[in-house]
Scaffold this active site. Structure first.
Site, short mmCIF file in Angstrom:
data_model
loop_
_atom_site.label_atom_id
_atom_site.label_comp_id
_atom_site.label_asym_id
_atom_site.label_seq_id
_atom_site.Cartn_x
_atom_site.Cartn_y
_atom_site.Cartn_z
CG ASP A 72 -3.81 6.46 3.67
OD1 ASP A 72 -4.11 6.31 2.37
OD2 ASP A 72 -3.38 5.70 4.11
CG ASP A 112 0.78 5.77 1.16
OD1 ASP A 112 0.12 4.69 1.23
OD2 ASP A 112 1.30 6.26 2.20
N GLY A 127 -3.75 -3.08 -0.56
CA GLY A 127 -5.13 -3.41 -0.16
C GLY A 127 -6.21 -3.28 -1.35
CG ASP A 160 -6.22 3.09 4.87
OD1 ASP A 160 -7.39 2.48 5.14
OD2 ASP A 160 -5.33 2.39 4.89
NE ARG A 170 -1.16 -2.11 9.00
CZ ARG A 170 -1.08 -2.93 8.02
NH1 ARG A 170 -0.19 -2.79 7.23
NH2 ARG A 170 -1.82 -4.16 8.01
NE ARG A 210 -0.67 -4.33 1.75
CZ ARG A 210 -1.60 -4.46 1.88
NH1 ARG A 210 -2.26 -5.57 2.48
NH2 ARG A 210 -2.67 -3.53 2.14
CB THR A 269 -6.33 3.06 -0.54
OG1 THR A 269 -6.28 2.58 0.94
CG2 THR A 269 -5.96 4.67 -0.43
P1 ADP Z 1 -0.80 0.47 -0.63
O1 ADP Z 1 -0.47 0.99 -2.16
O2 ADP Z 1 -2.37 0.47 -0.65
O3 ADP Z 1 -0.49 1.70 0.18
P2 ADP Z 1 1.27 -0.97 0.37
O4 ADP Z 1 1.82 0.08 1.27
O5 ADP Z 1 1.44 -2.52 1.04
O6 ADP Z 1 -0.05 -0.70 -0.01
O7 ADP Z 1 2.03 -0.97 -1.02
C1 ADP Z 1 2.20 -1.91 -2.02
C2 ADP Z 1 3.13 -2.42 -2.89
O8 ADP Z 1 3.87 -1.21 -3.14
C3 ADP Z 1 4.14 -2.92 -1.75
O9 ADP Z 1 3.94 -4.34 -1.50
C4 ADP Z 1 5.44 -2.75 -2.54
O10 ADP Z 1 5.58 -3.74 -3.43
C5 ADP Z 1 5.24 -1.49 -3.43
N1 ADP Z 1 5.92 -0.35 -2.51
C6 ADP Z 1 5.65 0.11 -1.28
N2 ADP Z 1 6.26 1.03 -0.80
C7 ADP Z 1 7.36 1.08 -1.81
C8 ADP Z 1 8.53 1.92 -1.98
N3 ADP Z 1 9.00 2.91 -0.84
N4 ADP Z 1 9.20 1.58 -3.07
C9 ADP Z 1 9.16 0.78 -3.88
N5 ADP Z 1 7.90 0.07 -3.82
C10 ADP Z 1 7.05 0.27 -2.82
O1 F6P Z 2 -4.72 0.15 3.59
C1 F6P Z 2 -6.12 -0.55 3.39
C2 F6P Z 2 -5.98 -1.24 4.70
O2 F6P Z 2 -7.35 -2.05 4.78
C3 F6P Z 2 -5.94 -0.68 6.12
O3 F6P Z 2 -6.84 0.20 6.51
C4 F6P Z 2 -5.66 -1.86 7.12
O4 F6P Z 2 -4.82 -1.62 8.14
C5 F6P Z 2 -4.63 -2.73 6.12
O5 F6P Z 2 -4.94 -2.46 4.74
C6 F6P Z 2 -4.77 -4.30 6.40
O6 F6P Z 2 -4.17 -4.84 5.30
P1 F6P Z 2 -4.34 -6.46 5.01
O7 F6P Z 2 -5.16 -7.24 6.06
O8 F6P Z 2 -4.41 -6.81 3.63
O9 F6P Z 2 -2.75 -6.94 5.28
#
Ligand code: ADP
Ligand code: F6P
Length: 328
Positions: free
Chosen positions: A135, A108, A16, A133, A177, A77, A131
């Site tokens: 978190d 994360d 995000g 969040d 979330r 993503r 982020t």
């Molecule tokens: P954020 O980085 O804000 O937590 P996401 O959880 O959507 O957002 O993760 C962003 C991207 O990082 C995912 O779309 C994917 O490409 C990669 N990613 C997330 N988790 C993993 C994982 N366990 N192993 C490898 N790549 C990951």
């Molecule tokens: O991780 C940031 C965040 O804004 C969360 O608080 C929320 O739940 C999620 O992303 C929403 O993501 P999107 O609408 O981009 O799928």
């Protein structure tokens, strides 16, 4: 030019978007250039990395961006990145471009992807927590959180004007979330009558009794802050229905949604982004990877990437009690 083996780096934003990401990109690019590195920007996170969407950055390519929300590199993503074969392809692409290290600005999930690149291929990676969040383990602060909370507070203040003018109850849903941080901070800062956290067992009777207690002592409006949880709107509308059906309380729902992700970053987000970006590049050059720029006890430093992937323990569990105590 230093004698570090890191001569060329790349930076991407992933997951995000968050206000302050641009300030972090600027800091990475300018620190890198100031230290004699070649710096590439990768468009659209891991998806762009796989597509080879690289652009060479210079000092002016990050001019006039630090005050803007979003990310000039864009983000995405990328589900394919969960596969080891895809990550091998990504590392090969980076090596073919003669890139020695990757700086990942994200949450994360993005850090998990970077960590796998290190574990599987020993590819140098450094993370910058970006982020809304707040978190991520190992840091008290993530870039974007302060601005998002400020946006939510301003929205709730406006809703409070209507709530008190019409003597109404509002359920205001904020982002998060799985993270309670925005809800807790917004609730404390707006004097909310109740805060509902993600994955918590929702107790509409408790919410109703908090509202009724306020009414008894002369309050004519109530604000309930709800963290969005797994499905935006779901919990908020369930609470609305239950307050109506079981407690004869009419409540309006307002889902704040993505307005919390955009907008000009606050001073805190800009300053931390500048510090964290600088720290990330310095540590990369010094050969200290894989690490994450972190903010702890008023200082920016680094923590091992593996530490930052652990489940975050809420550092201030007393916030809920604080909000409840102050809203009697
Ligand atoms: P954020 O980085 O804000 O937590 P996401 O959880 O959507 O957002 O993760 C962003 C991207 O990082 C995912 O779309 C994917 O490409 C990669 N990613 C997330 N988790 C993993 C994982 N366990 N192993 C490898 N790549 C990951
Ligand atoms: O991780 C940031 C965040 O804004 C969360 O608080 C929320 O739940 C999620 O992303 C929403 O993501 P999107 O609408 O981009 O799928």
């Amino acid at each position: 030019m230093s004698d570090s083996k890191i001569k060329t780096i790349a930076v991407l934003t992933s997951g995000g978007d968050a206000p302050g990401m641009n300030a972090a990109i600027r800091s990475v690019v300018r620190t890198g250039i100031a230290r004699g590195l070649k710096v590439w920007g990768i468009q659209r996170g891991y998806a762009g990395l796989l597509e080879g969407a690289f652009r060479e950055m210079d000092a002016s390519s990050v001019g006039n961006i630090l005050q803007h929300g979003g990310t000039i590199l864009q983000t995405s993503r990328c589900p394919e990145f969960h596969q080891a074969e895809t990550r091998r392809e990504a590392v090969n692409l980076l090596k073919r471009k003669k890139i020695d290290g990757l700086i990942v600005i994200g949450g994360d999930g993005s850090f998990n992807g970077a960590h796998q690149m290190w574990l599987e291929h020993q590819f140098p990676v450094v993370g910058i927590p970006g982020t809304i969040d707040n978190d991520i383990s190992g840091t008290e602060y993530t870039i974007g959180f302060d601005t998002a909370v400020q946006t939510a507070i301003e929205a709730v203040d406006k809703i409070r004007d209507t709530a008190s003018s019409h003597a109404r109850t509002f359920i205001v849903e904020v982002m998060g979330r799985r993270s309670p941080a925005i809800a807790l901070h917004t609730g404390v800062c707006t004097g909310a009558e109740n805060i509902v956290l993600p994955s918590e067992n929702v107790d509409p009777s408790q919410i109703a009794s908090d509202i009724q207690r306020g009414v008894k002592r002369g309050k004519n409006s109530s604000i309930i802050i709800v963290a969005e949880g797994e499905k935006p709107g779901l919990v908020s509308y369930q609470i609305q229905e239950s307050l109506k059906k079981d407690h004869q309380i009419d409540a309006h729902v307002c889902v704040l949604g993505h307005i919390q992700r955009g907008g000009h970053p606050s001073a805190i987000d800009r300053f931390l982004a500048a510090r964290m970006g600088y720290e990330a590049v310095e540590r990369m050059i010094a050969g200290e990877y894989p690490v994450v720029s972190v903010y702890v006890n008023g200082h920016v430093g680094v923590a091992p990437l593996s530490e930052c992937l652990k489940k975050r323990v809420e550092s201030a569990p007393g916030h809920l009690e604080l909000a409840r105590t102050l809203s009697i």
